[in-house]
Design an enzyme around this catalytic site. Structure first.
Site, PDB file in Angstrom:
ATOM      1  N   HIS A  30       0.846  -1.187   0.000  1.00 58.25           N
ATOM      2  CA  HIS A  30       0.000   0.000   0.000  1.00 58.25           C
ATOM      3  C   HIS A  30       0.881   1.236   0.000  1.00 58.25           C
ATOM      4  CE1 HIS A  30      -3.175   2.827   1.064  1.00 58.25           C
ATOM      5  NE2 HIS A  30      -4.044   1.887   0.790  1.00 58.25           N
ATOM      6  N   ASP A  53      -7.925  -5.064   0.099  1.00 57.44           N
ATOM      7  CA  ASP A  53      -8.521  -5.795  -1.024  1.00 57.44           C
ATOM      8  C   ASP A  53      -8.304  -7.300  -0.927  1.00 57.44           C
ATOM      9  OD1 ASP A  53      -9.457  -3.524  -2.635  1.00 57.44           O
ATOM     10  OD2 ASP A  53      -7.334  -3.065  -2.810  1.00 57.44           O
TER      11      ASP A  53
END
Length: 369
Positions: free
Chosen positions: A255, A306
């Site tokens: 991320h 996700d």
């Protein structure tokens, strides 16, 4: 110096959410606290109003969401007319954009009118998504049912059956975790559009367009496609090594903001385990855990939000083409909160670009080129 991708650039100030030292908060509330205790409706009210609702206010919001869940037939016909192979986010984007034509106050931009639009958009997007799924199955859309909560109504419209409490609780938590995430790509797109004083429908449509990209909202669908390709637990390591050797991207890991892991991932990991055990089939969960372990060992990368949301959706019998629309179904609360904040203290967002092209060019007539 140019910050590629605006990394590290503080573009604006906001009171809505923050990410500091790997901790995500909504209006100052730690995401762990909200995920464990708050409903999606409570979190929606919090994002819009800056505080948690009283029981009376929560009941009113729940009622307002139910009352505004119906979608104009013309919009449903647009969804129905979409090609069966159309990208689900393209369909959602078009449907949400078209809603403005059926709102007599679409161009009214006072605070109260915009707040009502935030409620209406949050209420109608689940109906659009469920209708899209029903039409693709060759079935008619199911109207929202009074007496059901926000999450229960969505699952009912999707499958035609009232869902179990476990399913409701799982999806509710997913929506809480996805509701806002500071100045991500789609939220920034919504604020840039709102800053021009475009209406809320236009701003949310811009956000949906940004979320459609696989580097933002489309990653969870990519995760499930990866698991489908792997097929079985004993193939995980071989598959991963081949992908890494080919320098292919593994969706659902890493991320831009979190350097020590996404704080939302652990909640989804536990939900994936619980739902897998409830269904008596933990295959996808076990494969995900194995993939997570290997990615940590080989690349020192941890899963993001996700990664496990993909298996949670799968265990809820939600097809992968709806994964990103479900992201939008939650994130619309964050988008609209940011749009309201932008309208309340607006300045046109107009950054500069460093020019790197040729200089001192002279026009040459066409016969001499």
């Amino acid at each position: 110096m140019v910050a590629k991708g605006l990394e590290g650039v503080v573009a604006l100030s906001s009171e809505i959410s923050s990410i500091v030292d790997g901790v995500l908060t909504y209006r100052g509330y730690n995401i762990d606290d909200l995920a464990d205790n708050a409903s999606f409706e409570e979190v929606s009210f919090l994002l819009w109003n800056g505080r948690l609702p009283s029981q009376t206010e929560l009941t009113k919001l729940e009622s307002d969401l139910t009352e505004n869940a119906s979608v104009p037939q013309e919009v449903l016909q647009l969804v129905k007319a979409a090609p069966a192979d159309a990208h689900s986010m393209a369909v959602l984007r078009s449907a949400v954009s078209s809603l403005s034509m059926f709102d007599s106050k679409a161009e009214v931009s006072d605070t109260w009118a915009n707040y009502q639009k935030a409620i209406q958009l949050t209420a109608k997007i689940p109906t659009i998504i469920a209708a899209m799924h029903r039409y693709r199955q060759g079935e008619e859309a199911i109207a929202p049912k009074k007496g059901l909560g926000f999450v229960a109504n969505f699952l009912y419209m999707l499958n035609g059956e009232e869902p179990s409490e476990v399913a409701i609780k799982a999806l509710d938590k997913v929506l809480v975790l996805h509701a806002d995430h500071e100045l991500n790509a789609s939220t920034f797109a919504s604020r840039v559009t709102a800053a021009t004083l475009a209406d809320m429908y236009s701003s949310v449509t811009a956000a949906i367009a940004a979320l459609k990209g696989p580097l933002h909202g489309g990653a969870n669908e990519g995760v499930m496609n990866t698991l489908y390709e792997i097929e079985s637990l004993d193939r995980v390591e071989t598959y991963l090594q081949t992908k890494l050797d080919n320098k292919d991207k593994i969706m659902g890991f890493g991320h831009r903001v979190y350097k020590d892991g996404d704080p939302r991932a652990k909640h989804l990991r536990e939900m994936s385990r619980q739902l897998g055990e409830q269904k008596g089939d933990t295959k996808w969960y076990e494969m995900s855990v194995r993939l997570e372990k290997l990615m940590m060992e080989k690349k020192n990368l941890k899963p993001n939000v996700d990664f496990y949301s993909a298996t949670v959706y799968s265990y809820l019998d939600i097809p992968s083409y709806l994964f990103t629309p479900l992201f939008a179904m939650s994130r619309v609360t964050g988008w609209t909160a940011h749009i309201l904040e932008q309208f309340n203290d607006n300045r046109l967002i107009r950054p500069r670009a460093e020019y790197t092209g040729p200089v001192n060019q002279k026009y040459v007539s066409i016969d001499k080129r």
